[in-house]
Design an enzyme around this catalytic site. Sequence first.
Site, PDB file in Angstrom:
ATOM      1  N   GLU A 102       0.844  -1.207   0.000  1.00  0.00           N
ATOM      2  CA  GLU A 102       0.000   0.000   0.000  1.00  0.00           C
ATOM      3  C   GLU A 102       0.874   1.250   0.000  1.00  0.00           C
ATOM      4  O   GLU A 102       2.002   1.219   0.505  1.00  0.00           O
ATOM      5  CB  GLU A 102      -0.881   0.018   1.260  1.00  0.00           C
ATOM      6  CG  GLU A 102      -2.262  -0.578   1.073  1.00  0.00           C
ATOM      7  CD  GLU A 102      -3.203   0.263   0.210  1.00  0.00           C
ATOM      8  OE1 GLU A 102      -2.736   1.098  -0.586  1.00  0.00           O
ATOM      9  OE2 GLU A 102      -4.413   0.080   0.338  1.00  0.00           O
ATOM     10  N   ASP A 103       0.347   2.329  -0.547  1.00  0.00           N
ATOM     11  CA  ASP A 103       1.057   3.605  -0.427  1.00  0.00           C
ATOM     12  C   ASP A 103       0.796   4.233   0.936  1.00  0.00           C
ATOM     13  O   ASP A 103       1.683   4.812   1.544  1.00  0.00           O
ATOM     14  CB  ASP A 103       0.673   4.574  -1.566  1.00  0.00           C
ATOM     15  CG  ASP A 103      -0.830   4.713  -1.743  1.00  0.00           C
ATOM     16  OD1 ASP A 103      -1.579   3.894  -1.181  1.00  0.00           O
ATOM     17  OD2 ASP A 103      -1.251   5.651  -2.433  1.00  0.00           O
ATOM     18  N   ASP A 106      -4.554   4.751   6.262  1.00  0.00           N
ATOM     19  CA  ASP A 106      -5.137   5.959   6.832  1.00  0.00           C
ATOM     20  C   ASP A 106      -6.139   5.506   7.908  1.00  0.00           C
ATOM     21  O   ASP A 106      -5.750   5.228   9.044  1.00  0.00           O
ATOM     22  CB  ASP A 106      -5.806   6.658   5.630  1.00  0.00           C
ATOM     23  CG  ASP A 106      -6.122   8.100   5.849  1.00  0.00           C
ATOM     24  OD1 ASP A 106      -6.362   8.470   6.991  1.00  0.00           O
ATOM     25  OD2 ASP A 106      -6.165   8.857   4.867  1.00  0.00           O
ATOM     26  N   PHE A 155      -3.187  16.549   4.484  1.00  0.00           N
ATOM     27  CA  PHE A 155      -3.519  16.121   3.119  1.00  0.00           C
ATOM     28  C   PHE A 155      -2.215  15.957   2.344  1.00  0.00           C
ATOM     29  O   PHE A 155      -1.506  16.921   2.072  1.00  0.00           O
ATOM     30  CB  PHE A 155      -4.448  17.116   2.423  1.00  0.00           C
ATOM     31  CG  PHE A 155      -5.148  16.473   1.268  1.00  0.00           C
ATOM     32  CD1 PHE A 155      -6.425  15.967   1.412  1.00  0.00           C
ATOM     33  CD2 PHE A 155      -4.499  16.306   0.040  1.00  0.00           C
ATOM     34  CE1 PHE A 155      -7.066  15.313   0.354  1.00  0.00           C
ATOM     35  CE2 PHE A 155      -5.119  15.651  -1.015  1.00  0.00           C
ATOM     36  CZ  PHE A 155      -6.413  15.157  -0.856  1.00  0.00           C
ATOM     37  N   ARG A 168       0.159  12.609  -8.549  1.00  0.00           N
ATOM     38  CA  ARG A 168       0.591  11.232  -8.296  1.00  0.00           C
ATOM     39  C   ARG A 168       2.046  11.026  -8.695  1.00  0.00           C
ATOM     40  O   ARG A 168       2.775  10.282  -8.054  1.00  0.00           O
ATOM     41  CB  ARG A 168      -0.249  10.239  -9.110  1.00  0.00           C
ATOM     42  CG  ARG A 168      -1.614   9.947  -8.543  1.00  0.00           C
ATOM     43  CD  ARG A 168      -2.182   8.702  -9.229  1.00  0.00           C
ATOM     44  NE  ARG A 168      -3.618   8.617  -9.130  1.00  0.00           N
ATOM     45  CZ  ARG A 168      -4.289   8.094  -8.102  1.00  0.00           C
ATOM     46  NH1 ARG A 168      -3.625   7.627  -7.073  1.00  0.00           N
ATOM     47  NH2 ARG A 168      -5.606   8.023  -8.105  1.00  0.00           N
TER      48      ARG A 168
END
Length: 177
Positions: A102-103, A106, A155, A168
């Site tokens: 996963e990046d 959260d 963010f 991205r």
Amino acid sequence: MEIENSCRLKVLISEEQIDEKVAFLGKAISRDYAQVRDLVLVAVLRGSVYFAVDLSRNLSIPFILDFIGISSYGGGMEHPGAVRITKDLDVNITHKNVLLVEDIVDTGLTLNYLLKKLRIRNPSSLRVCTFLDMPEKRILDVPVDYKGFEIPDAFIVGYGLDYHEHYRNMKVIAVLK
Ligand code: PRP
């Protein structure tokens, strides 16, 4: 990229720090899986693709790279984490050693869903590697075996993470103000 001139973006993790950390994770994973056959890296579309490809280049062991696509239902905040698989794996992971890549983790809702879906396919092992971890946002307690950086609640864009599909491909990770 416009990052140097933009007052909306503040670099949090530099390209050098990213490269160093990916190399570190690649070594750790190569060491831990040295005796293991049938390693399958599962990259979660779309954000983790950049990290997964870089990580794979830093592995010194054999592996198969596969992708799984997920999407949220239209429920918005009413049904947070209500996700579905939009593109399934091509590889059969039964009796294989799976590393989910996963990046970012959260709330943990996506990871929790994916782990449940993959676990019932009976892999020999199922571990998680995330480049970023944002523990302040966590709703569900999910297992993370390898992590790059713990970051504060903000963010974040770059290195796979987007804002309406922008940013991205940035080579750094930045906070979007
Ligand atoms: C991001 C990220 C994780 C998920 C983590 O994907 O790639 O899959 O959110 O969030 P959570 O822990 O709160 O569930 P996103 O839904 O933004 O899709 P994308 O990768 O296509 O940008």
